[in-house]
Design a protein around this motif. Sequence first.
Motif, PDB file in Angstrom:
ATOM      1  N   ALA A   1      12.031  10.965  22.635  1.00  9.40           N
ATOM      2  CA  ALA A   1      11.177   9.861  22.183  1.00  9.40           C
ATOM      3  C   ALA A   1      11.366   9.590  20.694  1.00  9.40           C
ATOM      4  CB  ALA A   1       9.714  10.179  22.477  1.00  9.40           C
ATOM      5  N   THR A   2      11.540  10.656  19.928  1.00  5.63           N
ATOM      6  CA  THR A   2      11.753  10.516  18.486  1.00  5.63           C
ATOM      7  C   THR A   2      13.047   9.775  18.192  1.00  5.63           C
ATOM      8  OG1 THR A   2      10.573  12.597  18.072  1.00  5.63           O
ATOM      9  CG2 THR A   2      12.012  11.786  16.318  1.00  5.63           C
ATOM     10  N   ILE A   3      14.128  10.223  18.811  1.00  3.00           N
ATOM     11  CA  ILE A   3      15.430   9.594  18.578  1.00  3.00           C
ATOM     12  C   ILE A   3      15.457   8.182  19.153  1.00  3.00           C
ATOM     13  CG2 ILE A   3      17.894   9.750  19.112  1.00  3.00           C
ATOM     14  CD1 ILE A   3      17.585  12.805  18.958  1.00  3.00           C
ATOM     15  N   GLY A   4      14.777   7.989  20.276  1.00  3.86           N
ATOM     16  CA  GLY A   4      14.706   6.653  20.857  1.00  3.86           C
ATOM     17  C   GLY A   4      14.010   5.654  19.948  1.00  3.86           C
ATOM     18  N   ARG A   5      12.995   6.112  19.233  1.00  3.42           N
ATOM     19  CA  ARG A   5      12.241   5.223  18.348  1.00  3.42           C
ATOM     20  C   ARG A   5      12.850   5.122  16.953  1.00  3.42           C
ATOM     21  NH1 ARG A   5       6.866   3.426  17.797  1.00  3.42           N
ATOM     22  NH2 ARG A   5       6.749   2.229  15.855  1.00  3.42           N
ATOM     23  N   PHE A   6      13.254   6.254  16.403  1.00  2.00           N
ATOM     24  CA  PHE A   6      13.666   6.279  14.995  1.00  2.00           C
ATOM     25  C   PHE A   6      15.147   6.588  14.779  1.00  2.00           C
ATOM     26  CE2 PHE A   6       9.078   7.593  14.726  1.00  2.00           C
ATOM     27  CZ  PHE A   6       8.620   6.398  14.183  1.00  2.00           C
ATOM     28  N   GLY A   7      15.840   7.028  15.828  1.00  2.00           N
ATOM     29  CA  GLY A   7      17.282   7.214  15.734  1.00  2.00           C
ATOM     30  C   GLY A   7      17.755   8.553  15.218  1.00  2.00           C
ATOM     31  N   THR A   8      16.856   9.370  14.698  1.00  2.00           N
ATOM     32  CA  THR A   8      17.268  10.641  14.109  1.00  2.00           C
ATOM     33  C   THR A   8      16.073  11.565  13.947  1.00  2.00           C
ATOM     34  OG1 THR A   8      18.554  11.627  12.300  1.00  2.00           O
ATOM     35  CG2 THR A   8      16.938   9.942  11.691  1.00  2.00           C
ATOM     36  N   VAL A   9      16.360  12.788  13.515  1.00  2.00           N
ATOM     37  CA  VAL A   9      15.324  13.754  13.110  1.00  2.00           C
ATOM     38  C   VAL A   9      15.783  14.384  11.799  1.00  2.00           C
ATOM     39  CG1 VAL A   9      13.997  15.817  13.681  1.00  2.00           C
ATOM     40  CG2 VAL A   9      14.782  14.307  15.523  1.00  2.00           C
ATOM     41  N   ASP A  10      14.970  14.271  10.771  1.00  2.00           N
ATOM     42  CA  ASP A  10      15.299  14.869   9.477  1.00  2.00           C
ATOM     43  C   ASP A  10      14.580  16.197   9.254  1.00  2.00           C
ATOM     44  OD1 ASP A  10      16.946  12.688   8.190  1.00  2.00           O
ATOM     45  OD2 ASP A  10      15.122  11.554   8.653  1.00  2.00           O
ATOM     46  N   VAL A  11      13.337  16.253   9.715  1.00  2.00           N
ATOM     47  CA  VAL A  11      12.508  17.439   9.488  1.00  2.00           C
ATOM     48  C   VAL A  11      11.796  17.812  10.780  1.00  2.00           C
ATOM     49  CG1 VAL A  11      10.566  18.406   8.194  1.00  2.00           C
ATOM     50  CG2 VAL A  11      12.128  16.805   7.056  1.00  2.00           C
ATOM     51  N   LEU A  12      11.812  19.090  11.095  1.00  2.00           N
ATOM     52  CA  LEU A  12      11.017  19.621  12.204  1.00  2.00           C
ATOM     53  C   LEU A  12      10.035  20.633  11.643  1.00  2.00           C
ATOM     54  CD1 LEU A  12      10.320  20.253  15.196  1.00  2.00           C
ATOM     55  CD2 LEU A  12      12.197  21.938  15.145  1.00  2.00           C
ATOM     56  N   VAL A  13       8.762  20.446  11.966  1.00  2.00           N
ATOM     57  CA  VAL A  13       7.730  21.393  11.564  1.00  2.00           C
ATOM     58  C   VAL A  13       7.084  21.953  12.831  1.00  2.00           C
ATOM     59  CG1 VAL A  13       5.660  21.786  10.187  1.00  2.00           C
ATOM     60  CG2 VAL A  13       7.302  20.031   9.478  1.00  2.00           C
ATOM     61  N   ASN A  14       7.290  23.226  13.071  1.00  2.00           N
ATOM     62  CA  ASN A  14       6.748  23.879  14.263  1.00  2.00           C
ATOM     63  C   ASN A  14       5.394  24.511  13.940  1.00  2.00           C
ATOM     64  OD1 ASN A  14       8.749  23.625  16.460  1.00  2.00           O
ATOM     65  ND2 ASN A  14      10.101  24.688  15.026  1.00  2.00           N
ATOM     66  N   VAL A  15       4.337  23.780  14.265  1.00  2.31           N
ATOM     67  CA  VAL A  15       2.978  24.264  14.018  1.00  2.31           C
ATOM     68  C   VAL A  15       2.323  24.753  15.308  1.00  2.31           C
ATOM     69  CG1 VAL A  15       0.708  23.701  13.056  1.00  2.31           C
ATOM     70  CG2 VAL A  15       2.753  22.598  12.131  1.00  2.31           C
ATOM     71  N   ALA A  16       2.659  24.165  16.425  1.00  2.33           N
ATOM     72  CA  ALA A  16       1.987  24.474  17.693  1.00  2.33           C
ATOM     73  C   ALA A  16       1.902  25.979  17.929  1.00  2.33           C
ATOM     74  CB  ALA A  16       2.718  23.802  18.849  1.00  2.33           C
ATOM     75  N   GLY A  17       0.699  26.452  18.187  1.00  2.00           N
ATOM     76  CA  GLY A  17       0.519  27.872  18.426  1.00  2.00           C
ATOM     77  C   GLY A  17      -0.878  28.171  18.951  1.00  2.00           C
ATOM     78  N   ILE A  18      -1.012  29.321  19.558  1.00  2.00           N
ATOM     79  CA  ILE A  18      -2.308  29.757  20.063  1.00  2.00           C
ATOM     80  C   ILE A  18      -2.544  31.199  19.646  1.00  2.00           C
ATOM     81  CG2 ILE A  18      -2.330  28.194  22.046  1.00  2.00           C
ATOM     82  CD1 ILE A  18      -1.459  30.581  23.778  1.00  2.00           C
ATOM     83  N   VAL A  19      -3.807  31.571  19.555  1.00  2.00           N
ATOM     84  CA  VAL A  19      -4.164  32.960  19.244  1.00  2.00           C
ATOM     85  C   VAL A  19      -5.196  33.442  20.257  1.00  2.00           C
ATOM     86  CG1 VAL A  19      -5.864  32.155  17.535  1.00  2.00           C
ATOM     87  CG2 VAL A  19      -5.123  34.535  17.513  1.00  2.00           C
ATOM     88  N   ILE A  20      -4.908  34.579  20.848  1.00  2.00           N
ATOM     89  CA  ILE A  20      -5.834  35.246  21.761  1.00  2.00           C
ATOM     90  C   ILE A  20      -6.009  36.664  21.235  1.00  2.00           C
ATOM     91  CG2 ILE A  20      -6.294  35.971  24.129  1.00  2.00           C
ATOM     92  CD1 ILE A  20      -4.309  33.791  25.041  1.00  2.00           C
ATOM     93  N   ALA A  21      -7.233  37.025  20.946  1.00  2.00           N
ATOM     94  CA  ALA A  21      -7.503  38.340  20.370  1.00  2.00           C
ATOM     95  C   ALA A  21      -7.182  39.440  21.372  1.00  2.00           C
ATOM     96  CB  ALA A  21      -8.959  38.425  19.937  1.00  2.00           C
TER      97      ALA A  21
END
Length: 252
Positions: free
Chosen positions: A75-95
């Motif tokens: 979807a990113t490349i389809g809309r903007f044609g490229t990727v310059d920066v990837l920031v991996n924030v997605a995460g979960i914490v289970i005690a």
Amino acid sequence: MRFTGKVVIITGSGAGIGQAAAVAFAREGAKVVVNSVTEKSGAETLALVEKQGGEGIYVQGDVSKSEDVKKIVAATIGRFGTVDVLVNVAGIVIAGRADNTREEDWDKMMDVNAKGTFMMIREVLPCMLEKHHGSIVNIASIAAQKGLKDRFAYSASKGAVLSMSHSLAAEYVDQGIRCNVVCPGTILTPSLQYRIDHAENPEAMKADFFARQPIGRLGKPEEVAEAILFAADDAAGFMTSAVVSINGGMII
């Protein structure tokens, strides 16, 4: 406007650190790809991006699922044609400790925190390698650097993020791709506030979180976002395999 024209994917940007980073990148001129599992939170972040005058899209997806990862990048490349920066924030914490962590909780944190980071990286690499330029910022945790009680599996998953980041930086340093790590301490995100509010003793839990921060307060998502922008910026082009620790003095 140091990211004008740059295309930035931020996983887990429906709230907290990811949302703060999305807003900050938009403020600096980036085209922002917002990702969240929940459509409502993703739409809220996209609205904040647009409020900054930024351009962006929202792509729903769970980074632990390969088909969703492919969808996000396509979807990113389809809309903007490229990727310059990837920031991996997605995460979960289970005690949990080593003696009471359930196998399914171990698997879930490894799938989201470690495997999700890996799959996002793998999916954007061809685009970055083709143009011999790219910046990857992975969000690990103070738990990857310092032993924390009741965070056994979470620490392992974030330790994996830290280690794979060093490996990635070494592998692609001569191909124009940088990879750096941001390790937050205890940050007052909506998810942390929810855990405090629904604890058996909210005041005691809040006091415990405050007590482990020598600086005397919890961190703000916006403070972590500034570190992310610095690591992603071409102005930090000589920095790779670095660990930026935003921890309120937990490691001194």
